[in-house]
Design a protein around this motif. Sequence first.
Motif, PDB file in Angstrom:
ATOM      1  N   MET B  17       0.715  -1.749   0.174  1.00  0.00           N
ATOM      2  CA  MET B  17      -0.159   0.178   0.134  1.00  0.00           C
ATOM      3  C   MET B  17       0.938   1.516   0.012  1.00  0.00           C
ATOM      4  O   MET B  17       0.855   2.061  -1.155  1.00  0.00           O
ATOM      5  N   VAL B  18       1.611   1.180   0.459  1.00  0.00           N
ATOM      6  CA  VAL B  18       2.909   2.307   1.103  1.00  0.00           C
ATOM      7  C   VAL B  18       3.361   2.496  -0.721  1.00  0.00           C
ATOM      8  O   VAL B  18       3.667   3.473  -0.637  1.00  0.00           O
ATOM      9  N   ALA B  21       1.167   4.243  -3.092  1.00  0.00           N
ATOM     10  CA  ALA B  21       0.806   5.430  -1.720  1.00  0.00           C
ATOM     11  C   ALA B  21       1.345   5.928  -2.724  1.00  0.00           C
ATOM     12  O   ALA B  21       1.283   7.398  -3.611  1.00  0.00           O
ATOM     13  N   LEU B  22       2.469   5.744  -2.596  1.00  0.00           N
ATOM     14  CA  LEU B  22       3.971   6.558  -2.923  1.00  0.00           C
ATOM     15  C   LEU B  22       4.043   7.050  -4.967  1.00  0.00           C
ATOM     16  O   LEU B  22       3.974   7.485  -5.076  1.00  0.00           O
ATOM     17  N   LEU B  24       1.410   7.827  -6.338  1.00  0.00           N
ATOM     18  CA  LEU B  24       0.865   8.150  -6.277  1.00  0.00           C
ATOM     19  C   LEU B  24       1.517  10.209  -6.663  1.00  0.00           C
ATOM     20  O   LEU B  24       1.124  11.127  -7.252  1.00  0.00           O
ATOM     21  N   VAL B  25       2.360  10.285  -5.383  1.00  0.00           N
ATOM     22  CA  VAL B  25       2.924  11.216  -5.780  1.00  0.00           C
ATOM     23  C   VAL B  25       4.114  11.571  -6.716  1.00  0.00           C
ATOM     24  O   VAL B  25       4.228  12.748  -8.240  1.00  0.00           O
ATOM     25  N   ALA B  33      -2.111   6.757 -11.597  1.00  0.00           N
ATOM     26  CA  ALA B  33      -2.120   7.259 -10.630  1.00  0.00           C
ATOM     27  C   ALA B  33      -3.319   6.763  -9.943  1.00  0.00           C
ATOM     28  O   ALA B  33      -3.521   6.311  -8.765  1.00  0.00           O
ATOM     29  N   MET B  37      -4.057   4.043  -6.766  1.00  0.00           N
ATOM     30  CA  MET B  37      -5.088   4.600  -5.355  1.00  0.00           C
ATOM     31  C   MET B  37      -6.070   3.419  -5.971  1.00  0.00           C
ATOM     32  O   MET B  37      -7.010   2.994  -4.487  1.00  0.00           O
ATOM     33  N   VAL B  40      -4.472   1.290  -3.533  1.00  0.00           N
ATOM     34  CA  VAL B  40      -4.181   1.242  -2.451  1.00  0.00           C
ATOM     35  C   VAL B  40      -5.773   0.624  -1.589  1.00  0.00           C
ATOM     36  O   VAL B  40      -6.021   0.429  -0.289  1.00  0.00           O
TER      37      VAL B  40
END
Lengths: 660, 259, 99
Positions: B17-18, B21-22, B24-25, B33, B37, B40
Motif C-alpha cells: 500500500m505504501v 500510495a507513493l 500517487l506522488v 495514479a 489509488m 491502495v
Amino acid sequence: MHTLTNGLGAYAGPVALAGEGPVTAVTASGITAYAWLLVALPALGAAILLVGGKRTNAFGPLLATLLSWGSFVVGLLVVISMAGRADADRAAHLHLFSWINVGSFNLDAGQRLDPLSMAFVLLITFVGSLIHVYSLGYMKDDPDKRKFFAYLNLFVAAMLLLVTADSYLLLYVGWEGVGLASWLLIGFWNDNPAYATAANKAFIANRVGDLGLSVAIMIMFFQFGHVDFASVDAGAANASPGALTAMGLFLLLGACGKSAQFPLQSWLGDAMAGPTPVSALIHAATMVTAGVYLVVRSHAIFEGSPTAQLVVVIVGAITLLFGAVVGCAKDDMKKALAASTMSQIGYMMLAAGLGPVGYVFAIFHLLTHGFFKAGMFLGAGSVMHGMNDQVNMRRFGGLRTVMTITWATFMMGWLAILGVPPFAGYWSKDKIIEAAFIGEGWRPWVFGLAALIGAGITAFYMSRLFFMTFHGKKRWTEDIHHPHESPLTMTIPMMVLAFGSVVLGAILGFGQTSLLQSWLNPVFGITAGTEGEPVLPANLLLGLTLVLVLAGAGLAWVRYVRDVVPEIAPHGNLVTQAARNDLYQDAVNEGALMRPGIHLTRSLVFTDTRGIDGAASGLGALVIGASTRLRKLQNGYVRSYALTMLAGVVIILGAVWVMQ
Amino acid sequence: MTGTGEAVGFWILGTLMVVAALGLVFVRKAVHAALCMAFVMINLGVLYVMEQAEFLGIVQIFVYTGAVMMLFLFVLMLVGIDSSDSIVETIKGQRVAGYVLGLGLAVVMFLALGSITLPATKGLEAVNNPADGGGNISGVAFLVFGKYVWAFELTSALLITAAIGAMVLAHRQRLTEKLSQREWSQRRVRENTYVAGLPAPGVYARHNAVDTPALLPDGTPSELSVSRVLVSRDQVATPITFHAAEQAIEAEIEDGSAR
Amino acid sequence: MSLSHYIYLATILFSIGAVTVLLRRNAIIVFMGVELMLNATNLAFVTFARVHGTLDGQVIALFVMVVAAAEVVVGLAIIMAIFRARRSASVDSANLMKL
C-alpha cells in the motif's frame, strides 16, 4: 360603572396604603393586557408604509392616521379600566417576552402601565393623532408624503415604547427610537443642506445626552444588578448617596440632551428646519418632554440625592431664563416658539427637581404645555401655509382679519401660556412658581424669583410674537397677495387643541386635591398636606405673577402694536444681539469644544509630522519592503496555500508534542 | 496483540500500500495514479476485513474502488491529458518544502503516537458474534438505524444536495440558439475561413485512422486535420514514414525518366 | 504485532496524501490525494473501534465514506467546470486569488 366587582377587586389586590410610597404593580389583565397594541399599531403603520413603498402612496397617510387613532383608543380604554380600579391596583405590569437572558442577568421586556405612563400615553396619542390629521392637510402636496407619515408613526411608536417601558434599557430603546425619528423628520427636506446639517446637529447633541443615559444605566447595573424600574426603585432606598448622585447626574445629562436643557440646548432652534407638524409634535409636545419624564420616573434616585436634585433645579432655572431671553429677540416665528418651548421645559425641570412637591406640577404643566404649544405650532404652520412658507414675523402683521380661525386658536394658546386665568397655563405654571417658593434658606428666593421673572419675560415675548403676527399693520412681502385660511383638516386639530388650552387646566387642576394629583398619587405616594408653605403668601405670589404678566404683555403691546414695527430688524443693543445669536451658545460650543479640539489635532499633527513620522516613515519603508517580499507568498497558487496550512499543522502538532 | 496470520498479512499489504500510495506522488500519467489509488483502496478493504470490519471492507471495495474510482477515471477521460500531468515543479521551492513538510508531519505524528500507549485491545469478537445471533453487519445496522439514525438521515440530505450541486455545476447554460448546419455553412462563407470545412484526416493506402494528418499540397502534414486532443496527447501518427516511401518511389520514377 | 502498527500505517498514508496534494498539479490527482487522506483516517477509525471493542468507529468510518462520496461528486463537477472555463485541469491555472 364603578361596580361592586371593582370595589371587591381593590381588597383582593395587594395592599398598599397611599402615602406609604409607590405601590407595587399588579399583572395586567383585561384590556390592559392588550396594551402592547399601543406600540404595535403605529409600528405596524410605519412598517407597512416603509416596506410597502410606492404602492402605499394612495392610502398610506390615511392608514397611518387611523392606526395612530387606534393607538389612542387603546390608550383610552386602558385608562378607563385603570380609573375603575382602586388606587392600589392602578399600576399594572404587562410582561411581553424574555428579552435578555445572560448568566445571572435576566431582563424581560414589559410595559409598566401606571397613571404616570398613561397620562403620557394619552397626551402622545391624542396630540399625535391630531397632528396626523393636520399633516394630511399640511403635507398634501409633498411628494414624499408617505415617508413623512411613516416617520410620524415610527415616532409615535417609539415614544409610546419610551413611556410604557418597564426597564431603563427598554426605555433606552424608545429613547433612541424617538431620536432616530426626530433626526429623520428634522432632515425631512434634506435636499436643503442647511436642514440636513440641522438634523445632524440635533442628532449629535442628543448623542451626548444619550451617552449620559447609557452611563447611568451602566451604573445601575453595576450597583443593583438590575435595570428594571421596580428593582432600581427598590435598590435606590439602600444605595449610597454617591452612587445615587452619579446616577442622577448622568440621567440629568440624558434628560438635558433630549429636552434641550442647558447646556445641551443649542439644537432645538435649528430643529425647526423640520416640517411644522413635526415641530409641534416632537419638538414641543412630546419628545422634548421625555427628559422630564425620565427625571420624574427616576424620582426614587433623585430623592436619594439632594445634590442631583439641586442640579436639576439649577439647570431648569437657567434654561427657563435662557429660553425666555432668546425668545424675546427671535424674528423667526418658529424659532421664537422653540425658545419658548425650551423655557417652558425649564419650568418642568425645575418643578421635577423640587421633589415630591413638584412632580405633579411638572407633569401637569407638561400636559397643558403639550396642548397649547402644539396648538400654537400648528397655528404657526397655518400662517406659513398661507404666507408662502415665510417665517419672518417682521413681514407678517394684520393677519387677524384674513385668518380668523388661526388667530382665534392661537390666541387661546397665547392666553394659556401667559397664565391668564382660567386658561390652562394659569393652573399649571402658577403652581410651579408657587412650588418654587417653598423651602428654606436661599433656594426659594433664587428659584422662585427666577420662575417669577421668567413668567414676565414669557408674557413679553409671546405677546410680541402674537402681536407681530396677527395685529398691527400689514408688512407683507410683495409676492403675498391674498393670504388664505387653511383647510379644515388643519383648522380642526387647531380648534381641538385650542379648546384643550382653555379647559384642560381647569379640568385637571381644580380643587384642593386636584384630579391629576389624585390620579398620580399611586405613583409618587404623596401624602396631601406635606407640601409646606411658600415663603411668600400664595395669594401675593398669584398677584405678583399676574402683574408681571400684564406688564410684559403691555410692553409688547406698546412696542409692537402702537409703535411701528420696522420691516428690517434694527441693529439693537448688545443684549438683543446676544439673544438673537442664542446667547452665543453655538459660539460657546465652538470655543469650548470645537476650537480646543482643532488646536489639539493641529498640534498633534505637528508632533506627528515632525517627531513621529520620521520614525514612522522609516518603519513604514521597512514594512513596505518586508511586505513586498511577504506578498510574494500570496501567489494565487492553491498548492502554496495548502503548503502553508500543512506547515501550520506540523508546527502546532510539534509545539504540542514539545509542550508535553 | 494479533495473530501471526494477521501480522504477515499486515506487513505484506501495508508495504504494498505504501509503495502504491507513493506512486500517487511520482507517476507521471493520471491514469496510472488512479490505478495506484485503486490498488491502495482494495488493500485497505482487505485490511478492514482483517480488522473484523467485514461490512466496511466490502463497502470499501464496492463503493470506493467500484464507484468512486470509476468516477475519477471517467472524469479523467473527459478532461483528457494536458501539461498538468508533468511532474516537473513550476513553483519555486514547492517540491522541497512539500517533501520536508510531509516528512515532518509523519515524524510529528509518529512522535505523538510513540508517547502514548493504546489501551488494552478489547477486540470485536464479542460484538461481532453476539450470543443472540447476528454479526458485524447487524451490529453496524443497529447503530446506524439506532444511535446514529439522525446522522444517517442527514447524510441522505447531504447526498441529495451533492447530487443537485453536481448537476448544477456540470450544467452548461446555452446562451445562444444552437446553430443549424445551414447556419454553420453560412457563417463559414461570411467569415471566409475554412469555407469548405476543416480538412479531413489523411487517407493513405496503408493507414487511414483519424490520428493521421492529411498532407498539404507542399507535402507537409496539416495540423488542422487531426483532433486537438490527440495532438496534445502526442498520439498523432506521423505521415512522414508513408510520405518518405512515396517520395522515394517518385524519385525513382523521375530518375528513370531522366535516364 | 500491536494494533498501533495500523495507526502508524494510517499516518504514513495520510502524509503521502498530503504530499500528493502539495506536489501534483493535476486537479484529479490532487483529489486522489485528498481521498487517500480520508481513507487513512478511516483506517484509524476502524482500528480504534477494534481497540475499544465497539462498532461506533466503524459506523463513523461509514459516514466518512458517505461524505467523501458526496465530496467527490461535487469536487469532480467543479473540476469539470474549471476545465471548461480554463481548458486545463491544472490547479495552478486557477490562480486569480492573488494580489
